[in-house]
Design a protein around this motif. Structure first.
Motif, short mmCIF file in Angstrom:
data_model
loop_
_atom_site.label_atom_id
_atom_site.label_comp_id
_atom_site.label_asym_id
_atom_site.label_seq_id
_atom_site.Cartn_x
_atom_site.Cartn_y
_atom_site.Cartn_z
N ASN A 1 -3.31 3.66 -4.90
CA ASN A 1 -4.34 4.17 -5.74
C ASN A 1 -5.67 3.61 -5.22
O ASN A 1 -5.65 2.66 -5.00
N TRP A 2 -6.56 4.60 -4.96
CA TRP A 2 -7.92 4.19 -4.56
C TRP A 2 -8.91 4.65 -5.61
O TRP A 2 -8.61 5.43 -6.61
N THR A 3 -9.94 3.89 -5.70
CA THR A 3 -10.91 3.80 -6.71
C THR A 3 -12.11 3.73 -5.82
O THR A 3 -12.66 3.13 -4.88
N LEU A 4 -13.26 4.67 -6.31
CA LEU A 4 -14.36 4.93 -5.94
C LEU A 4 -15.53 4.21 -6.79
O LEU A 4 -15.33 4.67 -8.19
N GLU B 1 -6.20 -0.22 -4.73
CA GLU B 1 -5.68 -0.91 -5.97
C GLU B 1 -4.71 -2.09 -5.52
O GLU B 1 -4.08 -1.97 -4.55
N GLY B 2 -5.11 -3.22 -6.21
CA GLY B 2 -4.23 -4.43 -5.58
C GLY B 2 -5.05 -5.10 -4.57
O GLY B 2 -4.83 -6.40 -4.32
#
Length: 89
Positions: free
Chosen positions: A13-16, A86-87
């Motif tokens: 998962n990627w977060t902006l 994520e991570g």
């Protein structure tokens, strides 16, 4: 003879988010004129971007003095963002 290659995929998962790290580019401010000229085209005049939000405001007042009918402006904000996996640390 056929060779089979085995692959493993890892989905993440990627977060902006806004980049607020110490080395992030600065938040920049500007204004652009929204007035229409006599031939109904946009003025297209704009201030330089600045770290100081009052500098573009000064430009808007100067532009209006030169063009008294130009009374509509849009603020332009350039805010740096960054993608994080994520991570990641």
């Amino acid at each position: 003879m056929t060779t089979t290659t085995r692959r493993t995929f890892r989905f993440v998962n990627w977060t902006l988010r806004p980049d607020q790290d110490d080395d992030a580019p600065p938040l920049m401010y500007g204004f652009r004129c929204l007035a229409l000229t006599d031939d109904d085209t946009g003025c297209a005049a704009k201030s330089s971007l600045s770290k100081d939000p009052t500098e573009p405001q000064t430009w808007a007042f100067a532009h209006r003095r030169e063009h008294p009918e130009h009374t509509s402006y849009a603020e332009v904000i350039e805010r740096p963002w960054v993608m994080w996996r994520e991570g990641s640390t």
